[in-house]
Design an enzyme around this catalytic site. Structure first.
Site, PDB file in Angstrom:
ATOM      1  N   VAL A 288       0.281  -1.565  -0.523  1.00 47.83           N
ATOM      2  CA  VAL A 288       0.002  -0.087  -0.561  1.00 47.83           C
ATOM      3  C   VAL A 288       0.977   1.351  -0.190  1.00 47.83           C
ATOM      4  O   VAL A 288       0.247   2.455  -0.729  1.00 47.83           O
ATOM      5  CB  VAL A 288      -0.861   0.123   1.353  1.00 47.83           C
ATOM      6  CG1 VAL A 288      -1.900   1.155   1.781  1.00 47.83           C
ATOM      7  CG2 VAL A 288      -1.978  -0.967   1.047  1.00 47.83           C
ATOM      8  N   ALA A 289       1.838   1.375   1.050  1.00 43.89           N
ATOM      9  CA  ALA A 289       3.136   2.144   1.240  1.00 43.89           C
ATOM     10  C   ALA A 289       3.421   2.874  -0.900  1.00 43.89           C
ATOM     11  O   ALA A 289       4.027   3.520  -1.214  1.00 43.89           O
ATOM     12  CB  ALA A 289       3.850   2.259   1.919  1.00 43.89           C
ATOM     13  N   ILE A 291       2.985   2.104  -3.313  1.00 42.23           N
ATOM     14  CA  ILE A 291       1.913   1.842  -4.796  1.00 42.23           C
ATOM     15  C   ILE A 291       1.424   3.218  -5.005  1.00 42.23           C
ATOM     16  O   ILE A 291       0.883   4.313  -3.921  1.00 42.23           O
ATOM     17  CB  ILE A 291       0.218   1.150  -4.692  1.00 42.23           C
ATOM     18  CG1 ILE A 291       0.840  -0.616  -4.951  1.00 42.23           C
ATOM     19  CG2 ILE A 291      -0.329   1.726  -6.000  1.00 42.23           C
ATOM     20  CD1 ILE A 291      -0.827  -0.806  -5.075  1.00 42.23           C
ATOM     21  N   GLU A 293      -0.464   5.922  -5.350  1.00 45.49           N
ATOM     22  CA  GLU A 293      -2.115   5.940  -5.932  1.00 45.49           C
ATOM     23  C   GLU A 293      -2.317   7.605  -6.798  1.00 45.49           C
ATOM     24  O   GLU A 293      -2.860   7.267  -7.368  1.00 45.49           O
ATOM     25  CB  GLU A 293      -2.853   5.738  -5.473  1.00 45.49           C
ATOM     26  CG  GLU A 293      -2.804   3.812  -3.981  1.00 45.49           C
ATOM     27  CD  GLU A 293      -1.771   4.259  -3.277  1.00 45.49           C
ATOM     28  OE1 GLU A 293      -1.351   5.746  -2.491  1.00 45.49           O
ATOM     29  OE2 GLU A 293      -1.676   3.430  -1.913  1.00 45.49           O
ATOM     30  N   ASP A 335       6.242  34.198 -37.884  1.00 42.80           N
ATOM     31  CA  ASP A 335       5.917  35.013 -38.990  1.00 42.80           C
ATOM     32  C   ASP A 335       6.646  36.321 -38.442  1.00 42.80           C
ATOM     33  O   ASP A 335       6.603  36.768 -37.252  1.00 42.80           O
ATOM     34  CB  ASP A 335       4.219  35.850 -39.298  1.00 42.80           C
ATOM     35  CG  ASP A 335       3.264  34.503 -39.667  1.00 42.80           C
ATOM     36  OD1 ASP A 335       4.241  33.423 -40.837  1.00 42.80           O
ATOM     37  OD2 ASP A 335       1.734  34.283 -39.588  1.00 42.80           O
ATOM     38  N   ASP A 655      -1.911  28.922 -44.386  1.00 39.25           N
ATOM     39  CA  ASP A 655      -1.309  28.047 -43.037  1.00 39.25           C
ATOM     40  C   ASP A 655      -1.650  26.773 -42.627  1.00 39.25           C
ATOM     41  O   ASP A 655      -0.756  26.249 -41.958  1.00 39.25           O
ATOM     42  CB  ASP A 655      -1.141  28.907 -42.092  1.00 39.25           C
ATOM     43  CG  ASP A 655      -0.195  30.486 -42.256  1.00 39.25           C
ATOM     44  OD1 ASP A 655       1.030  30.576 -43.186  1.00 39.25           O
ATOM     45  OD2 ASP A 655      -0.412  31.458 -42.257  1.00 39.25           O
ATOM     46  N   ASN A 717       9.432   6.215   0.309  1.00 37.39           N
ATOM     47  CA  ASN A 717       9.238   4.977   0.387  1.00 37.39           C
ATOM     48  C   ASN A 717      10.995   3.735   1.438  1.00 37.39           C
ATOM     49  O   ASN A 717      10.633   2.869   1.526  1.00 37.39           O
ATOM     50  CB  ASN A 717       9.681   4.361  -1.207  1.00 37.39           C
ATOM     51  CG  ASN A 717       7.891   4.192  -1.868  1.00 37.39           C
ATOM     52  OD1 ASN A 717       7.079   4.359  -1.698  1.00 37.39           O
ATOM     53  ND2 ASN A 717       8.293   3.997  -3.669  1.00 37.39           N
ATOM     54  N   GLU A 720      10.227   4.194   4.381  1.00 37.18           N
ATOM     55  CA  GLU A 720       9.232   2.906   5.140  1.00 37.18           C
ATOM     56  C   GLU A 720       9.413   1.378   4.837  1.00 37.18           C
ATOM     57  O   GLU A 720       9.230   0.868   5.603  1.00 37.18           O
ATOM     58  CB  GLU A 720       7.939   3.189   3.561  1.00 37.18           C
ATOM     59  CG  GLU A 720       7.470   4.675   4.314  1.00 37.18           C
ATOM     60  CD  GLU A 720       6.534   5.331   2.642  1.00 37.18           C
ATOM     61  OE1 GLU A 720       5.513   5.566   3.603  1.00 37.18           O
ATOM     62  OE2 GLU A 720       6.832   4.827   2.114  1.00 37.18           O
ATOM     63  N   THR A 750       1.931  12.111   4.896  1.00 39.56           N
ATOM     64  CA  THR A 750       2.652  13.131   4.359  1.00 39.56           C
ATOM     65  C   THR A 750       3.315  13.401   3.156  1.00 39.56           C
ATOM     66  O   THR A 750       3.745  13.712   2.678  1.00 39.56           O
ATOM     67  CB  THR A 750       3.773  12.993   5.197  1.00 39.56           C
ATOM     68  OG1 THR A 750       4.325  11.637   4.445  1.00 39.56           O
ATOM     69  CG2 THR A 750       3.675  12.775   6.434  1.00 39.56           C
TER      70      THR A 750
HETATM   71  P1  ATP Z   1       4.259  38.134 -42.393  1.00 35.66           P
HETATM   72  O1  ATP Z   1       3.837  36.293 -42.856  1.00 35.66           O
HETATM   73  O2  ATP Z   1       5.026  37.664 -41.741  1.00 35.66           O
HETATM   74  O3  ATP Z   1       3.438  37.581 -41.323  1.00 35.66           O
HETATM   75  P2  ATP Z   1       3.944  39.596 -44.479  1.00 35.66           P
HETATM   76  O4  ATP Z   1       2.695  40.279 -44.066  1.00 35.66           O
HETATM   77  O5  ATP Z   1       4.478  40.207 -45.236  1.00 35.66           O
HETATM   78  O6  ATP Z   1       5.070  38.779 -43.547  1.00 35.66           O
HETATM   79  P3  ATP Z   1       1.836  38.118 -46.497  1.00 35.66           P
HETATM   80  O7  ATP Z   1       1.100  38.469 -45.244  1.00 35.66           O
HETATM   81  O8  ATP Z   1       1.761  36.483 -46.674  1.00 35.66           O
HETATM   82  O9  ATP Z   1       2.605  38.137 -45.632  1.00 35.66           O
HETATM   83  O10 ATP Z   1       1.990  38.997 -47.265  1.00 35.66           O
HETATM   84  C1  ATP Z   1       3.203  38.937 -48.475  1.00 35.66           C
HETATM   85  C2  ATP Z   1       3.092  40.330 -48.374  1.00 35.66           C
HETATM   86  O11 ATP Z   1       2.057  41.047 -49.393  1.00 35.66           O
HETATM   87  C3  ATP Z   1       3.470  41.246 -48.063  1.00 35.66           C
HETATM   88  O12 ATP Z   1       5.199  42.026 -47.688  1.00 35.66           O
HETATM   89  C4  ATP Z   1       2.917  42.912 -49.037  1.00 35.66           C
HETATM   90  O13 ATP Z   1       4.341  43.195 -49.505  1.00 35.66           O
HETATM   91  C5  ATP Z   1       1.954  42.115 -49.852  1.00 35.66           C
HETATM   92  N1  ATP Z   1       0.590  42.519 -49.106  1.00 35.66           N
HETATM   93  C6  ATP Z   1       0.871  42.062 -47.094  1.00 35.66           C
HETATM   94  N2  ATP Z   1      -0.378  42.581 -47.446  1.00 35.66           N
HETATM   95  C7  ATP Z   1      -1.325  43.327 -48.307  1.00 35.66           C
HETATM   96  C8  ATP Z   1      -2.731  43.542 -48.402  1.00 35.66           C
HETATM   97  N3  ATP Z   1      -3.826  44.035 -47.551  1.00 35.66           N
HETATM   98  N4  ATP Z   1      -2.592  44.000 -50.233  1.00 35.66           N
HETATM   99  C9  ATP Z   1      -1.662  44.223 -50.706  1.00 35.66           C
HETATM  100  N5  ATP Z   1      -0.296  43.896 -50.481  1.00 35.66           N
HETATM  101  C10 ATP Z   1      -0.421  43.353 -49.124  1.00 35.66           C
END
Ligand code: ATP
Length: 925
Positions: A288-289, A291, A293, A335, A655, A717, A720, A750
């Site tokens: 018992v001691a 295990i 638990e 990112d 992503d 243990n 004990e 304890t």
């Molecule tokens: P991360 O991947 O680090 O978030 P990021 O924002 O640059 O960086 P994306 O969102 O893939 O990555 O954008 C890629 C590229 O597209 C940017 O670097 C920019 O040049 C362009 N971009 C980002 N947002 C816009 C937008 N709203 N309109 C037009 N071009 C954009």
């Protein structure tokens, strides 16, 4: 609004927009508050029926019916039958208390995960009373007008009112994996399956591309998805590897305990010639001691506690097992925009083929001006500037809001990369609202991270030079340009002009600025916008200029990056942005070593590399730029092949594969899409890199706490077991220094309370000064065993044996003439018990810190639960010594003053000895 059945869905699909509003009792302004409330009462919440939970009573009972528990029930029962009532009561009490304790811990853990489920709930952007607002998806009602962006989970069955390049993944509903095109056109014809309706999108499916507005038709269990699925996506509750390991470990230790018990039984029968029943009881105490638990529930609670603490630090973990993976993470692929930086954009420079400008003012307040050297410029007297700024403004989906009760300053609602362009346009002299009204948008080709650009087709009118504006990454936009705009004309884009543009781009990027190019296109007269295809509009463009914006690094990131360096966690920036920008930022915040040669690999270069070259590159200082989200998968895969434990961040639909592949997929809570959040193991509510590092620290901490806890449980243990071993080996000449009842008391009284405190120990700073733990490493390793048995356990065993002989000596008994029963014997065993308990008090304090000293104000006073446990131990010992009723049950006795002096002398030397050990370990490492 009437109740809507499946047949009527088809009818709604056939209606024109205004008739849809009428049929659903709503309007283009959405519902008003009173109507929403009425409908919420009528239709209930927009939720799917949850998985049936195991009733609490069953969960409660399960804690008393595990294999170990059954063993103990039987053992207690045998004790009763043998007439050893006290022992029976004691064993059953151990079982009962363990069961209750386990149930309480599991209940706490499930409460923590339930709270997390609520935090992970989705929200929807809905138009009510003419105002766009975010509400929890469960509050949607039929008739609500919702806006849905790329990557959004569709929260209900929705009839589309408008859409841009909409593609929907309906696989959850139909099994069909290819995304389906959808649009708002009224449906003509007939269908048997509603999922085929092109102007309907359905709950449980998600938007892969484009965006849309629609009106909610069905919610909750009434949706098509609700009819086929009855489960919600919940925090998963499968056992983590650690929990599985502990499960196995508990069984192994139990088996070992039973074997030792059997050995003790045989020895008692044959060496000491005890009667069978007495030998059995003797062995039983040992089993018992030994295990462990309460081990598994304590660990579950520790993990759940870590999950709650992580949530407070903005990291929502979806599975307990992620806590462990976090603890052994060796690489973070992060990112840049918004995670390492603040995603607070301010345009600092503008560039047209005629001149370059700098822009004053900060943040989103439209206060500032645009200068070309000392000369202020305005859209009124600079046509190139006017087209550049107009392009940025009209191809912008964000909105700048003036200070109001929600935010004290100007704020950007939407993508800051776009919002800052509106601010720049206003600084240049545009009235943004008037300009947008004058040139309404006819079509949008939304931004995506693969094209890295977006385009709008507008009503040109007299003022604007172009019908469509495209903005995006300079390299990508420039590749689609054949002319550039200068002095009101479109001129051929020569190689030298391209080189000039690229040089300007590089100049800004080297300063760490994010650069966007803007281009325009004149479309053939009488072009119908709705018929236009992406390729038609995004080709043969006229280059207008560059906008360079500053996005400051997050202030906490530098420290977090330094912490990663110390903790031997490699940070790799994987960004869609330009290589030079990425490198400058990476150096500025310290995720690459400035002194070393930093390799910047672009997405295009990565495509040309084989896996071996990639692995080589991954061993050095590296930054990935201009990456498409899909390419992250390959990076993660290669790192994993190199035996790294990888955390990767992501926000978009594309992503999702990398997030799933990674050991820890981390989605952005603020800017992330629902698809990314679902694929991830952890969601950051503040999108902040530093929160990942905080979670890793917590993950490492919880593992080390569980180890401390185990160490503490294991070490008792030995003291004990030793008295019984001495008794058996001496053939009964050395009386038992600890009786079975006393052993059970140690196990119950304890082992538990102070051990619980260890599970809550704050994370040691030291955990981030060590390399990541290998996933192959077991919880119980050589160090733990050595420490438990040859150090803490051995010292306690020695001191308790000394105590036993000492009390005998105080009473005038010397070996071999030691009493085996009576008051003096009871007193000697009580002192041995007291010695174990006092050693345990010291040990629990020693176990609190692996290598750090206990003697700092912060460390000493930081865990009140441990001290509560120690006080409880002391009180229990006092009760055993002085309460006659307990003296009878446990066979204990009042201690002498000299006994107490001995006991109080024990902890300090033990603590100091361990401090010396820690000091030596610190010095040697
Ligand atoms: P991360 O991947 O680090 O978030 P990021 O924002 O640059 O960086 P994306 O969102 O893939 O990555 O954008 C890629 C590229 O597209 C940017 O670097 C920019 O040049 C362009 N971009 C980002 N947002 C816009 C937008 N709203 N309109 C037009 N071009 C954009």
């Amino acid at each position: 609004m009437r109740k809507i059945g499946n047949l009527e869905i088809e009818q709604i699909a056939k209606l024109a927009q205004n008739d849809v509003y009428q049929q659903l009792g709503t309007s283009s302004n959405g519902l008003d508050r009173a109507e929403v409330q009425k409908r919420q009462e009528k239709y209930g919440k927009n939720i799917l029926a949850k998985e049936k939970k195991t009733p609490l009573l069953i969960t409660f009972l399960q804690n008393f019916t595990s294999l170990m528990a059954v063993l103990l029930w039987v053992a207690g029962g045998i004790s009763f039958i043998a007439g050893l009532t006290e022992l029976g009561i004691a064993i059953w009490s151990v079982n009962l208390i363990n069961g209750l304790f386990s149930f309480w811990q599991e209940y706490q853990a499930s409460k923590a995960t339930a709270a997390l489920n609520e935090m992970l709930a989705e929200s929807s952007s809905v138009l009510r009373e003419g105002k766009q607002q975010d509400v929890p998806a469960e509050q949607l009602v039929p008739g609500d007008i919702v806006n849905l962006a790329e990557g959004a989970d569709i929260p209900a069955d929705i009839r589309l009112l408008s859409s841009n390049g909409l593609r929907v993944d309906q696989s959850t509903l139909t099994g069909e994996v290819d995304p389906i095109n959808k649009n708002a056109d009224p449906f003509t014809g007939q269908t048997d399956t509603v999922s085929e309706l092109k102007n309907f999108i359905f709950s449980g499916t998600s938007i892969i591309k484009g965006n849309a507005t629609g009106v909610v038709v069905k919610i909750g269990m009434k949706t098509s998805f609700g009819q086929i699925a009855s489960l919600t996506q919940n925090v998963q509750s499968e056992l983590s590897p650690l929990q599985k390991e502990l499960n196995v470990l508990t069984k192994q230790i139990s088996l070992l305990a039973i074997s030792i018990g059997a050995l003790f039984f045989l020895a008692a029968v044959f060496l000491v010639h005890y009667p069978l029943i007495k030998s059995f009881i003797f062995a039983l105490g040992m089993i018992v001691a030994f295990i462990p638990e309460g081990l598994l529930p304590t660990v579950t609670l520790s993990l759940a506690g870590a999950v709650s603490r992580m949530a407070q630090k903005n990291a929502l973990v979806k599975k307990l097992s992620s806590v462990e993976s976090l603890g052994s993470a060796s690489v973070i692929c992060s990112d840049k925009t918004g995670t390492l930086t603040q995603n607070q954009m301010t345009v600092l420079h503008l560039w047209t083929p005629l001149r370059s400008y700098h822009v004053t003012g900060q943040g989103y307040a439209p206060h500032g001006s645009i200068y070309d050297g000392p000369h202020q410029r305005s859209v009124k007297n600079d046509p190139e500037l006017a087209e550049l700024l107009a392009g940025g403004l009209l191809a912008d989906n964000a909105k700048i809001e003036e200070p109001n009760d929600k935010h004290s300053g100007y704020a950007c609602i939407g993508d800051p990369t776009e919002g800052c362009l509106e601010v720049a346009a206003q600084k240049g002299g545009f009235n943004s609202a008037a300009e947008r009204k004058q040139h309404p948008r006819q079509k949008e080709f939304p931004f995506d991270s693969d094209r890295k650009m977006m385009t709008v087709v507008i009503e040109k009118g007299q003022e604007r030079a172009f019908d469509s504006y495209t903005k995006g990454a300079p390299d990508n936009v420039l590749a689609k340009c054949s002319t550039y705009f200068s002095a009101g004309k479109s001129l051929p884009l020569t190689d030298s002009k391209k080189a000039e543009i690229n040089a300007a781009n590089d100049g800004y990027a080297k300063q760490g600025l994010r650069v966007l190019a803007v281009a325009g296109k004149i479309l053939p007269k009488d072009t119908k916008a709705s018929n236009l295809e992406e390729d038609q509009v995004e080709s043969e463009l006229t280059f207008l200029g560059l906008t360079a914006m500053y996005d400051p690094p997050r202030p906490e990131v530098k420290k977090a990056a330094a912490e990663c360096r110390k903790a031997k966690i490699k940070v790799i920036m994987v960004t869609g942005d330009n290589g030079l920008t990425a490198e400058t930022i990476a150096k500025r915040i310290g995720i690459v070593d400035r002194k070393k040669n930093v390799k910047v690999i672009t997405g295009a270069e990565l495509n040309k590399m084989n896996d071996n070259a990639l692995k080589d590159a991954l061993r050095g200082e590296i930054v990935f730029a201009r990456m498409a989200p899909e390419q992250k998968y390959r990076v993660v895969d290669n790192l994993q092949q190199m035996k790294q434990i990888v955390a990767v961040t992501g926000d978009g639909v594309n992503d999702a594969p990398a997030l799933k592949k990674a050991d820890i997929g981390v989605a952005m809570g603020k800017t992330g899409t629902d698809v990314a959040k679902e694929a991830a193991d952890m969601v950051l509510t503040d999108d902040n890199f530093a929160s990942i590092v905080a979670a890793i620290k917590e993950g490492r901490g919880v593992y080390s706490n569980i180890r401390k806890f185990l160490l503490y449980i294991l070490n008792s243990n030995l003291p004990e077991a030793i008295p019984s071993a001495l008794f058996l080996l001496s053939g009964g000449k050395i009386p038992l220094a600890l009786t079975v009842m006393e052993i059970l008391f140690i196990d119950l009284g304890t082992d538990m309370a102070p051990a619980l405190g260890l599970g809550r120990q704050a994370t040691e700073k030291e955990v981030m000064n060590q390399p990541p733990r290998s996933t192959k490493e077991h919880l119980i390793n050589k160090t733990v065993l050595l420490k438990a048995f040859t150090w803490y356990g051995a010292l306690a065993a020695l001191l308790s044996t000394v105590g036993f002989f000492l009390n005998n000596a105080f009473n005038g008994h010397y070996y071999p003439a030691l009493p085996t029963a009576g008051w003096d014997y009871r007193q000697a065993t009580t002192l041995a018990l007291g010695a174990v308990i006092f050693c345990q008090m010291a040990t629990v304090l020693n176990c609190r810190f692996d290598t750090e000293t206990l003697f700092t104000k912060q460390n000493f006073f930081s865990n009140s639960l441990v001290y509560t446990g120690i006080i409880l131990e002391g009180l229990l010992l006092l009760a055993l010594c002085y309460v006659p009723f307990l003296q009878e049950i446990f066979g204990t006795a009042r201690l002498l003053l000299s006994d107490w002096v001995f006991l109080f002398c024990l902890p300090l030397p033990l603590i100091l000895l361990d401090e010396l050990r820690k000091y030596l370990v610190r010095k040697n490492s």
